[in-house]
Design a protein around this motif. Sequence first.
Motif, mmCIF file in Angstrom:
data_model
loop_
_atom_site.group_PDB
_atom_site.id
_atom_site.type_symbol
_atom_site.label_atom_id
_atom_site.label_comp_id
_atom_site.label_asym_id
_atom_site.label_seq_id
_atom_site.Cartn_x
_atom_site.Cartn_y
_atom_site.Cartn_z
ATOM 1 N N PRO A 1 56.909 32.062 55.094
ATOM 2 C CA PRO A 1 58.292 32.119 55.572
ATOM 3 C C PRO A 1 58.345 32.583 57.032
ATOM 4 O O PRO A 1 57.546 33.410 57.464
ATOM 5 C CB PRO A 1 58.942 33.146 54.635
ATOM 6 C CG PRO A 1 57.825 33.989 54.155
ATOM 7 C CD PRO A 1 56.621 33.100 54.127
ATOM 8 N N LEU A 2 59.286 32.028 57.764
ATOM 9 C CA LEU A 2 59.438 32.398 59.168
ATOM 10 C C LEU A 2 60.442 33.525 59.351
ATOM 11 O O LEU A 2 60.501 34.117 60.411
ATOM 12 C CB LEU A 2 59.847 31.180 59.991
ATOM 13 C CG LEU A 2 58.817 30.058 59.992
ATOM 14 C CD1 LEU A 2 59.346 28.858 60.761
ATOM 15 C CD2 LEU A 2 57.496 30.535 60.558
ATOM 16 N N ALA A 3 61.225 33.807 58.335
ATOM 17 C CA ALA A 3 62.189 34.910 58.400
ATOM 18 C C ALA A 3 62.108 35.695 57.106
ATOM 19 O O ALA A 3 61.861 35.155 56.049
ATOM 20 C CB ALA A 3 63.605 34.359 58.587
#
Length: 121
Positions: free
Chosen positions: A118-120
């Motif tokens: 995940p990027l966030a």
Amino acid sequence: MSERRILRIEISTPQAAMEAFAQTWERLERGEAVTPVESIGFESLSEMLSTLTPRRWELIQTVKRRGPTPIGELAEPPEQDKTLGCTDVGTLVDLGILEVDDRQRVFVPWDEIDLRVPLAA
């Protein structure tokens, strides 16, 4: 024809993993259909990368390409430290990425490994 086996490797907190498990359990209790997901979770990208090193990815690819292989044949070239190769194999077996058959050969039971980062948060 058998169904393709896909292993999901993802970054996930223990809390998120427990919440996903609880949601699946609730769906099963309600009688809903649930598609099984085989996965391995790491708490951070650094943990995943320190465990699934380039050397270990190379080992996974080698075993997948060769098929079931005796552990002793995986330490190549011949001067390579067989202890390190066995440690890598053991780690990958413990994770469930590699499996050992009844003739003590290792193999990759997966058709695909799906990495999710995940990027966030």
